[in-house]
Motif scaffolding. Sequence first.
Motif, PDB file in Angstrom:
ATOM      1  N   VAL A 187      29.472  28.338  44.271  1.00 33.10           N
ATOM      2  CA  VAL A 187      29.305  26.898  44.023  1.00 33.10           C
ATOM      3  C   VAL A 187      30.566  26.164  44.492  1.00 33.10           C
ATOM      4  CG1 VAL A 187      29.088  25.140  42.217  1.00 33.10           C
ATOM      5  CG2 VAL A 187      27.699  27.191  42.103  1.00 33.10           C
ATOM      6  N   TRP A 188      31.746  26.705  44.125  1.00 34.16           N
ATOM      7  CA  TRP A 188      33.007  26.060  44.509  1.00 34.16           C
ATOM      8  C   TRP A 188      33.154  26.007  46.024  1.00 34.16           C
ATOM      9  CZ3 TRP A 188      37.118  28.372  40.590  1.00 34.16           C
ATOM     10  CH2 TRP A 188      36.957  27.715  39.372  1.00 34.16           C
TER      11      TRP A 188
ATOM     12  N   ARG B 233      34.616  13.470  58.778  1.00 32.90           N
ATOM     13  CA  ARG B 233      33.904  12.435  59.541  1.00 32.90           C
ATOM     14  C   ARG B 233      34.609  11.093  59.546  1.00 32.90           C
ATOM     15  NH1 ARG B 233      27.566  13.802  59.211  1.00 32.90           N
ATOM     16  NH2 ARG B 233      27.844  16.013  59.380  1.00 32.90           N
TER      17      ARG B 233
ATOM     18  N   LEU C   2      31.242  20.949  51.565  1.00 36.19           N
ATOM     19  CA  LEU C   2      30.608  19.622  51.614  1.00 36.19           C
ATOM     20  C   LEU C   2      31.665  18.519  51.609  1.00 36.19           C
ATOM     21  CD1 LEU C   2      27.558  19.995  49.173  1.00 36.19           C
ATOM     22  CD2 LEU C   2      27.447  19.694  51.622  1.00 36.19           C
ATOM     23  N   SER C   3      32.688  18.667  50.758  1.00 36.07           N
ATOM     24  CA  SER C   3      33.695  17.597  50.672  1.00 36.07           C
ATOM     25  C   SER C   3      34.569  17.574  51.936  1.00 36.07           C
ATOM     26  CB  SER C   3      34.548  17.759  49.419  1.00 36.07           C
ATOM     27  OG  SER C   3      35.306  18.920  49.510  1.00 36.07           O
TER      28      SER C   3
ATOM     29  N   PHE D 183      23.046  22.166  50.795  1.00 32.11           N
ATOM     30  CA  PHE D 183      22.694  21.362  49.628  1.00 32.11           C
ATOM     31  C   PHE D 183      21.719  22.129  48.730  1.00 32.11           C
ATOM     32  CE2 PHE D 183      19.556  18.221  47.990  1.00 32.11           C
ATOM     33  CZ  PHE D 183      20.357  17.614  47.052  1.00 32.11           C
TER      34      PHE D 183
ATOM     35  N   VAL E 214      23.449  25.284  47.071  1.00 35.87           N
ATOM     36  CA  VAL E 214      24.389  25.039  45.970  1.00 35.87           C
ATOM     37  C   VAL E 214      23.638  24.605  44.712  1.00 35.87           C
ATOM     38  CG1 VAL E 214      24.996  22.682  46.568  1.00 35.87           C
ATOM     39  CG2 VAL E 214      26.640  24.076  45.402  1.00 35.87           C
ATOM     40  N   MET E 215      22.485  23.915  44.880  1.00 34.24           N
ATOM     41  CA  MET E 215      21.646  23.549  43.737  1.00 34.24           C
ATOM     42  C   MET E 215      21.183  24.812  43.005  1.00 34.24           C
ATOM     43  SD  MET E 215      21.128  20.309  43.316  1.00 34.24           S
ATOM     44  CE  MET E 215      20.737  18.721  43.968  1.00 34.24           C
TER      45      MET E 215
ATOM     46  N   ILE F  36      30.848  23.333  47.491  1.00 33.31           N
ATOM     47  CA  ILE F  36      31.335  21.978  47.207  1.00 33.31           C
ATOM     48  C   ILE F  36      32.539  21.669  48.103  1.00 33.31           C
ATOM     49  CG2 ILE F  36      32.342  20.481  45.454  1.00 33.31           C
ATOM     50  CD1 ILE F  36      30.791  22.233  43.388  1.00 33.31           C
ATOM     51  N   TYR F  37      33.411  22.663  48.283  1.00 35.60           N
ATOM     52  CA  TYR F  37      34.580  22.500  49.158  1.00 35.60           C
ATOM     53  C   TYR F  37      34.136  22.186  50.582  1.00 35.60           C
ATOM     54  CZ  TYR F  37      38.751  23.769  51.778  1.00 35.60           C
ATOM     55  OH  TYR F  37      39.810  23.762  52.634  1.00 35.60           O
TER      56      TYR F  37
ATOM     57  N   LYS G 158      33.395  18.214  54.870  1.00 34.93           N
ATOM     58  CA  LYS G 158      32.553  17.532  55.869  1.00 34.93           C
ATOM     59  C   LYS G 158      32.706  16.020  55.747  1.00 34.93           C
ATOM     60  CE  LYS G 158      28.884  20.734  57.037  1.00 34.93           C
ATOM     61  NZ  LYS G 158      27.461  21.025  57.028  1.00 34.93           N
ATOM     62  N   ILE G 159      32.842  15.537  54.501  1.00 39.16           N
ATOM     63  CA  ILE G 159      33.024  14.089  54.287  1.00 39.16           C
ATOM     64  C   ILE G 159      34.384  13.658  54.835  1.00 39.16           C
ATOM     65  CG2 ILE G 159      33.265  12.273  52.557  1.00 39.16           C
ATOM     66  CD1 ILE G 159      31.360  13.854  50.821  1.00 39.16           C
TER      67      ILE G 159
ATOM     68  N   THR H  13      23.711  20.865  56.674  1.00 41.13           N
ATOM     69  CA  THR H  13      24.101  20.306  55.380  1.00 41.13           C
ATOM     70  C   THR H  13      22.966  20.424  54.381  1.00 41.13           C
ATOM     71  OG1 THR H  13      25.518  18.748  56.524  1.00 41.13           O
ATOM     72  CG2 THR H  13      24.961  18.215  54.260  1.00 41.13           C
TER      73      THR H  13
END
Lengths: 195, 195
Positions: free
Chosen positions: A181-182, A195, A188-189, A113, A116-117, A185-186, A191-192, A109
């Motif tokens: 970037v998209w 969990r 990462l979201s 992170f 994507v920055m 973000i996809y 992964k949320i 992750t």
Amino acid sequence: MAPIDTPEAPLKSSAAPENHDRSMGQLVVDVALRVLLFATALVAVIIMVTSKQTKMIPVAPGLVVPLDAKFDHSPAFIYFVAALSVACLYSIITSVLSVFALMRGGSSTKMQFHFVMFDALLLGIVAAATGAAGGVAYIGLKGNSHTRWNKICNTYGSFCFHFASSILLSLVSSITLLLLVWLSIYVLSKKIARR
Amino acid sequence: MAPIDTPEAPLKSSAAPENHDRSMGQLVVDVALRVLLFATALVAVIIMVTSKQTKMIPVAPGLVVPLDAKFDHSPAFIYFVAALSVACLYSIITSVLSVFALMRGGSSTKMQFHFVMFDALLLGIVAAATGAAGGVAYIGLKGNSHTRWNKICNTYGSFCFHFASSILLSLVSSITLLLLVWLSIYVLSKKIARR
């Protein structure tokens, strides 16, 4: 305890490879997009740098001199080449890191992170470069009667063709960065949500 | 069971408000950035649209005509005004939604996900507009001897001052959008780390 544990174990082990497969698939798309970014940025820079065209221009009655059209005659195009070169270099580094992550079996992750920055920063830089080059090239193509800036593309045809191709490729680079970037973000979201 | 539950309960309830406070703090920064985006985009559009300047220009010996300098003489500036107007409208909508989220006591992951997607898209659009306007305005300021495009800022001073301010403000808008993307990604990645 054994009969209670047994039904849970296969469930977990079947869910884990599915997540893993999805994560690997996303990483493959990530690498593919980065390679596309590399290719478009590199070709855009090469086309722009090799766009020099020399024409015999009549400057006075009976006097014809050779005049060059080169990309470094305008600061907008110098910025364009600089920005696309940075994008090209960046795409090499991140492609290699993504391929390593693919070989290791997944990316962390923290790595995503950071990626994507920088992707978002590069998106801003490359989009601005595309805009600047596009704005100036449009004047070259159409001219501007209000400010009496003459079009130059009727004289320097091959030069303008190089420019148009290069700007189109940098537009593809910008869109690729936006997609990167998209995608991040996809991922990462997701992964949320998982969990 | 009561003595075992008691020490756990305060721990949980102290951790939850801390997370909640942090999440609210991030949401306040988010709203502040969106309001900044609104302000800079709106002022940039207003300054650009009101930049019209009329000067008496000698076109022939003994003949002086009034000539306008207006932003819509160049497609780069029309795109600039369109892009910044979209950013302005977008910032109003997202500010209101963020304030509602703040009043409800926090934003959902799904909402953040959609916001950061559009933020990244807007970043590309506004950065490209800034680049396009900047590239053309630079020719207006310095001219280009190679293509014989004359500078116009020596004649239309106030017009160019409007343009410079407007482009600077749109640069601030671009940076604000980048910060919004970075903030959202940071919040999303913190959510992963926390779970």
